[in-house]
Design a protein around this motif. Structure first.
Motif, PDB file in Angstrom:
ATOM      1  N   LYS A   1     132.068  28.089  15.748  1.00  0.00           N
ATOM      2  CA  LYS A   1     132.887  27.552  16.834  1.00  0.00           C
ATOM      3  C   LYS A   1     132.184  26.400  17.549  1.00  0.00           C
ATOM      4  CE  LYS A   1     135.793  31.530  17.603  1.00  0.00           C
ATOM      5  NZ  LYS A   1     136.169  32.646  18.432  1.00  0.00           N
ATOM      6  N   ALA A   2     130.895  26.528  17.770  1.00  0.00           N
ATOM      7  CA  ALA A   2     130.147  25.452  18.421  1.00  0.00           C
ATOM      8  C   ALA A   2     130.111  24.204  17.538  1.00  0.00           C
ATOM      9  CB  ALA A   2     128.723  25.913  18.739  1.00  0.00           C
ATOM     10  N   ALA A   3     129.934  24.401  16.243  1.00  0.00           N
ATOM     11  CA  ALA A   3     129.921  23.266  15.320  1.00  0.00           C
ATOM     12  C   ALA A   3     131.280  22.578  15.276  1.00  0.00           C
ATOM     13  CB  ALA A   3     129.521  23.735  13.923  1.00  0.00           C
TER      14      ALA A   3
ATOM     15  N   GLU B   1     131.739  20.438  18.379  1.00  0.00           N
ATOM     16  CA  GLU B   1     130.976  19.198  18.291  1.00  0.00           C
ATOM     17  C   GLU B   1     131.618  18.225  17.299  1.00  0.00           C
ATOM     18  OE1 GLU B   1     126.552  17.840  16.910  1.00  0.00           O
ATOM     19  OE2 GLU B   1     126.751  19.725  17.994  1.00  0.00           O
ATOM     20  N   TYR B   2     132.053  18.732  16.157  1.00  0.00           N
ATOM     21  CA  TYR B   2     132.642  17.886  15.124  1.00  0.00           C
ATOM     22  C   TYR B   2     133.958  17.275  15.585  1.00  0.00           C
ATOM     23  CZ  TYR B   2     134.389  16.383  10.572  1.00  0.00           C
ATOM     24  OH  TYR B   2     134.882  15.646   9.528  1.00  0.00           O
ATOM     25  N   TYR B   3     134.740  18.029  16.326  1.00  0.00           N
ATOM     26  CA  TYR B   3     136.050  17.564  16.771  1.00  0.00           C
ATOM     27  C   TYR B   3     136.037  17.004  18.191  1.00  0.00           C
ATOM     28  CZ  TYR B   3     137.992  19.505  12.525  1.00  0.00           C
ATOM     29  OH  TYR B   3     138.266  19.761  11.203  1.00  0.00           O
TER      30      TYR B   3
ATOM     31  N   VAL C   1     133.211   9.339  18.765  1.00  0.00           N
ATOM     32  CA  VAL C   1     134.005   8.395  17.979  1.00  0.00           C
ATOM     33  C   VAL C   1     134.467   7.244  18.872  1.00  0.00           C
ATOM     34  CG1 VAL C   1     136.052   8.117  16.524  1.00  0.00           C
ATOM     35  CG2 VAL C   1     134.721  10.231  16.403  1.00  0.00           C
ATOM     36  N   GLN C   2     134.876   7.567  20.089  1.00  0.00           N
ATOM     37  CA  GLN C   2     135.297   6.522  21.019  1.00  0.00           C
ATOM     38  C   GLN C   2     134.122   5.612  21.381  1.00  0.00           C
ATOM     39  OE1 GLN C   2     136.927   9.151  23.955  1.00  0.00           O
ATOM     40  NE2 GLN C   2     138.988   9.044  23.094  1.00  0.00           N
ATOM     41  N   GLU C   3     132.934   6.189  21.529  1.00  0.00           N
ATOM     42  CA  GLU C   3     131.741   5.386  21.802  1.00  0.00           C
ATOM     43  C   GLU C   3     131.433   4.460  20.622  1.00  0.00           C
ATOM     44  OE1 GLU C   3     128.515   7.985  22.845  1.00  0.00           O
ATOM     45  OE2 GLU C   3     129.658   8.873  24.485  1.00  0.00           O
ATOM     46  N   GLN C   4     131.635   4.958  19.397  1.00  0.00           N
ATOM     47  CA  GLN C   4     131.411   4.128  18.214  1.00  0.00           C
ATOM     48  C   GLN C   4     132.401   2.973  18.166  1.00  0.00           C
ATOM     49  OE1 GLN C   4     131.612   6.870  14.944  1.00  0.00           O
ATOM     50  NE2 GLN C   4     129.519   7.579  15.220  1.00  0.00           N
ATOM     51  N   LEU C   5     133.630   3.224  18.592  1.00  0.00           N
ATOM     52  CA  LEU C   5     134.621   2.148  18.643  1.00  0.00           C
ATOM     53  C   LEU C   5     134.201   1.067  19.643  1.00  0.00           C
ATOM     54  CD1 LEU C   5     138.001   4.085  18.432  1.00  0.00           C
ATOM     55  CD2 LEU C   5     137.235   2.281  16.878  1.00  0.00           C
TER      56      LEU C   5
ATOM     57  N   GLU D   1     142.433  10.281  14.714  1.00  0.00           N
ATOM     58  CA  GLU D   1     143.714  10.915  14.396  1.00  0.00           C
ATOM     59  C   GLU D   1     143.498  12.325  13.855  1.00  0.00           C
ATOM     60  OE1 GLU D   1     147.551  11.615  14.423  1.00  0.00           O
ATOM     61  OE2 GLU D   1     146.651   9.796  15.216  1.00  0.00           O
ATOM     62  N   GLU D   2     142.477  12.495  13.040  1.00  0.00           N
ATOM     63  CA  GLU D   2     142.144  13.826  12.530  1.00  0.00           C
ATOM     64  C   GLU D   2     141.778  14.770  13.675  1.00  0.00           C
ATOM     65  OE1 GLU D   2     138.627  15.938   9.859  1.00  0.00           O
ATOM     66  OE2 GLU D   2     138.843  13.778   9.810  1.00  0.00           O
ATOM     67  N   ILE D   3     141.020  14.262  14.636  1.00  0.00           N
ATOM     68  CA  ILE D   3     140.625  15.071  15.796  1.00  0.00           C
ATOM     69  C   ILE D   3     141.855  15.452  16.618  1.00  0.00           C
ATOM     70  CG2 ILE D   3     139.397  14.982  18.008  1.00  0.00           C
ATOM     71  CD1 ILE D   3     137.270  13.246  16.535  1.00  0.00           C
ATOM     72  N   ARG D   4     142.727  14.496  16.853  1.00  0.00           N
ATOM     73  CA  ARG D   4     143.942  14.779  17.630  1.00  0.00           C
ATOM     74  C   ARG D   4     144.822  15.803  16.924  1.00  0.00           C
ATOM     75  NH1 ARG D   4     144.083   8.706  18.790  1.00  0.00           N
ATOM     76  NH2 ARG D   4     143.051   8.611  20.806  1.00  0.00           N
ATOM     77  N   ALA D   5     144.952  15.676  15.612  1.00  0.00           N
ATOM     78  CA  ALA D   5     145.773  16.621  14.851  1.00  0.00           C
ATOM     79  C   ALA D   5     145.162  18.022  14.917  1.00  0.00           C
ATOM     80  CB  ALA D   5     145.902  16.168  13.401  1.00  0.00           C
TER      81      ALA D   5
END
Length: 82
Positions: A27-29, A32-34, A39-43, A72-76
């Motif tokens: 669950k913790a992983a 962190e992954y999602y 990702v926003q910082e990378q953008l 999009e994957e995170i939002r889904a």
């Protein structure tokens, strides 16, 4: 009867504990992954690199598309109750 079952299952208690710990780690992983923050910082950093001339438009577009797909994957995942 319930007490007898608990006593009989006592040798399996360490396995249940390991299962509980593994569940918490997974669950913790996933959290962190999602997490959309990195990702926003990378953008943002990608846009800065483009503006500074460190990357060209083609590289920018390619990397931006990958990051937007990741968002999009995170939002889904989050919309699905993940």
């Amino acid at each position: 009867m319930g007490l007898l079952i608990e006593i009989a299952a006592l040798p399996l208690a360490p396995l249940r504990g390991v299962g509980w710990v593994l569940d918490k780690v997974v669950k913790a992983a996933e959290q962190e992954y999602y997490d959309p923050g990195p990702v926003q910082e990378q953008l943002v950093e990608l846009e800065r690199a483009r503006q500074a001339g460190r990357i060209d438009e083609e590289e920018f577009a390619r990397r931006e598309e990958a990051l937007l797909q990741r968002l999009e994957e995170i939002r889904a995942y989050r919309a699905g109750g993940g």
